[in-house]
Design a protein around this motif. Structure first.
Motif, mmCIF file in Angstrom:
data_model
loop_
_atom_site.group_PDB
_atom_site.id
_atom_site.type_symbol
_atom_site.label_atom_id
_atom_site.label_comp_id
_atom_site.label_asym_id
_atom_site.label_seq_id
_atom_site.Cartn_x
_atom_site.Cartn_y
_atom_site.Cartn_z
ATOM 1 N N SER A 70 62.340 35.614 18.992
ATOM 2 C CA SER A 70 61.635 35.657 19.629
ATOM 3 C C SER A 70 60.277 34.487 18.808
ATOM 4 O O SER A 70 59.563 34.055 20.233
ATOM 5 C CB SER A 70 60.724 36.280 20.493
ATOM 6 O OG SER A 70 60.135 36.739 18.868
ATOM 7 N N SER A 71 60.161 34.319 17.720
ATOM 8 C CA SER A 71 58.802 33.821 17.238
ATOM 9 C C SER A 71 59.659 32.676 15.819
ATOM 10 O O SER A 71 58.978 32.058 14.807
ATOM 11 C CB SER A 71 57.686 34.723 16.437
ATOM 12 O OG SER A 71 57.161 35.085 17.959
ATOM 13 N N ALA A 72 61.107 33.033 15.703
ATOM 14 C CA ALA A 72 62.149 31.787 14.564
ATOM 15 C C ALA A 72 61.451 32.747 13.482
ATOM 16 O O ALA A 72 61.383 31.565 12.364
ATOM 17 C CB ALA A 72 60.811 30.455 14.936
ATOM 18 N N ASN A 73 61.505 33.812 13.375
ATOM 19 C CA ASN A 73 60.979 34.189 12.038
ATOM 20 C C ASN A 73 61.935 35.327 11.605
ATOM 21 O O ASN A 73 62.102 36.241 10.501
ATOM 22 C CB ASN A 73 60.552 35.686 12.309
ATOM 23 C CG ASN A 73 58.238 34.821 12.400
ATOM 24 O OD1 ASN A 73 58.382 33.722 12.073
ATOM 25 N ND2 ASN A 73 57.292 35.032 13.859
ATOM 26 N N GLU A 74 63.247 35.003 11.706
ATOM 27 C CA GLU A 74 64.183 35.553 11.183
ATOM 28 C C GLU A 74 65.437 34.159 10.947
ATOM 29 O O GLU A 74 65.298 33.500 11.778
ATOM 30 C CB GLU A 74 65.148 36.493 12.107
ATOM 31 C CG GLU A 74 64.325 38.121 12.162
ATOM 32 C CD GLU A 74 63.614 38.298 13.087
ATOM 33 O OE1 GLU A 74 62.605 39.363 13.350
ATOM 34 O OE2 GLU A 74 63.160 37.072 14.063
#
Length: 507
Positions: A29-33
């Motif tokens: 959802s926050s491009a954190n993976e």
């Protein structure tokens, strides 16, 4: 070639790790993976690990990539992700590694229904997950804990591609027909109405074209025909349909009419961004781009649609599994760098301080106006195989010739002064700027006044001002150096006068 470094999360990796990547995907959802596959077919994940989406067997976030043993060597072919976030992937062996929500044992078990998933295996579509609008296409609104086969029309069709929006589903049949089902409140199914569909329905408005690619945004759909025509329909709050306004469309509309043939389209369920690439290599974007609404396709400087999502989508995810060029591919720039000072291919040598540097006359003529003028038929140098250089040192001249092959300079600050002199003599303005940058980074109390003197001598105004300010900021120490008192009288007087005007000698 896709540069994964354009996605901020990949800046956490070392250059060696980045160089090993062959496939990658940024999600969440926050491009954190992120997940990536290396040149040795190893699979690594890193990032926030929200909802255990990294599949590491725990719920711990990690900035250091972790190896997923269960997926190494499986030859991952495609990958999709949902808003959970959750991940789904398939391998080249055609065995689906269905991971609706990676858990401790890596089993495809749904602990919470956050989105729906479609997978196409041998032309048959299976679906599972959230089904509040029958986006699973099974004729019900019952949640799908296990994969179910999408029914009716698609049972007798060979499906070649599927796409998921937030609450709607689309499928492309082998004959070029498009089907949609699920939520249709914004017209994202392209059926000419707002009615939700429990089972797949053919998009009749596309009956006279043959579609070969289909993608879904959050609540809009794009379709590309075999003739390179682009159609869009559905939600348009951010201009993601690219038709010049923000009105929703219930039926497919032909967009980019005046542009050249489109060869690729891109969209992602987690964004309201659209992108397309034309036959001439031009990449366009529209929709929600860094918080702005772009209602018409905007020409970018990118070379691929992936870059649109890396730089302008919110969040900065990747819209599909990225493929990175293999290292054995060599660009023109790479080849030139390798051939610098190569005796095997060179046709000219420079001799400086008894040492030789091997170069290619054609490269020098292309890259430098000084050599273009030198190698004329009426110049003696044009007939020579060895040219003697005595006005510059070997390190300086070698750095200059290497710059012509690489566009970079690697010299200590003290030698960069000599290269600045050469760049001034040869009218190489970009090289002058690079030299000044190197000199600025290497300034010290001991060499500051010498560098100031050199900047004045070579008419490098920006460097002169930089060195002057440094000397003023460290005036006591600089005036005690040998370089300060060895300076010629006129320059010393000029410095003192300028420093006085700045109030440097006031108590």
């Amino acid at each position: 070639m896709v540069d994964v470094g354009k996605w901020p999360i990949f800046t956490l990796l070392s250059p060696q790790e980045t160089a090993s990547i062959r496939k990658a995907c940024v999600f969440g959802s926050s491009a954190n993976e992120a997940i990536y596959v290396t040149d040795k077919d190893e699979v690594f994940v890193f990032g926030l690990n929200y909802s255990n989406c990294l599949g590491t067997g725990d719920n711990q976030s990690t900035l250091v990539p972790k190896r997923l043993e269960a997926l190494c060597g499986k030859k991952i072919k495609s990958l999709s992700y949902g808003s959970g976030p959750h991940v789904l992937l398939s391998t080249e062996e055609r065995r689906a590694q269905m991971q609706e929500q990676w858990k401790l044992q890596g089993l495809p078990v749904l602990s919470e229904l956050v989105l729906h998933v479609l997978v196409c295996l041998d032309g048959v579509v299976y679906a599972w997950g959230h089904n509040g609008y029958s986006q699973l296409g099974n004729g019900t609104t019952n949640q799908g804990i296990a994969p179910v086969q999408v029914c009716t029309n698609l049972l007798i069709k060979q499906v070649v591609e599927v796409a998921c929006g937030s609450h709607h589903s689309m499928a492309l049949a082998a004959d070029g027909e498009v089907y949609g089902w699920g939520y249709n409140g914004n017209g994202q199914l392209g059926l000419g109405n707002n009615g939700n569909q429990l089972t797949p329905v053919r998009v009749a408005a596309l009956h006279n074209v043959c579609v070969n690619q289909i993608v879904c945004g959050y609540a809009h759909t794009l379709a590309l025909t075999d003739e390179g025509l682009l159609y869009a329909w559905g939600a348009n709050t951010y201009g993601q349909l690219g038709n010049g306004n923000k009105n929703n469309l219930l039926s497919p509309a032909h967009i980019m009419v005046e542009k050249e043939r489109v060869v690729e389209i891109a969209a992602c369920h987690s964004t309201h961004t659209s992108a397309a690439k034309t036959q001439g290599g031009h990449v366009y974007m529209w929709g929600q781009c860094r918080g702005q609404s772009v209602t018409l396709p905007h020409l970018t400087h990118f070379s691929c649609t992936d870059d649109v999502f890396a730089c302008f989508a919110t969040p900065a995810v990747s819209w599909h599994l990225l493929s990175v060029e293999h290292e054995d591919f060599s660009t023109v720039a790479d080849s030139l760098k390798k051939e610098f000072d190569s005796p095997e291919t060179a046709d000219l040598k420079f001799r400086i301080d008894g040492k030789y540097i091997h170069v290619h006359k054609a490269v020098l003529k292309i890259r430098c106006e000084h050599f273009r003028s030198m190698f004329q038929s009426y110049w003696n140098e044009d007939m020579k195989e060895v040219i003697e250089i005595d006005q510059f040192s070997y390190p300086v001249y070698r750095a200059f010739l290497q710059y012509l092959y690489t566009d970079t300079v690697d010299l200590p600050p003290e030698d960069a002064i000599g290269l600045l002199d050469l760049a001034t003599s040869y009218c190489e303005n970009r090289l002058k700027r690079l030299c000044q940058h190197i000199i600025k980074r290497g300034i010290t109390v001991e060499n500051a006044f010498s560098l100031f003197s050199a900047a004045v001598r070579y008419d490098a105004e920006d460097l002169e001002e930089f060195c002057f300010k440094f000397c003023i900021n460290h005036l006591t120490e600089v005036t005690q150096t040998a370089a300060f008192w060895q300076m010629d009288g006129p320059l010393l007087k000029e410095f003192i006068a300028k420093a006085s005007k700045c109030g440097a000698f006031k108590n």
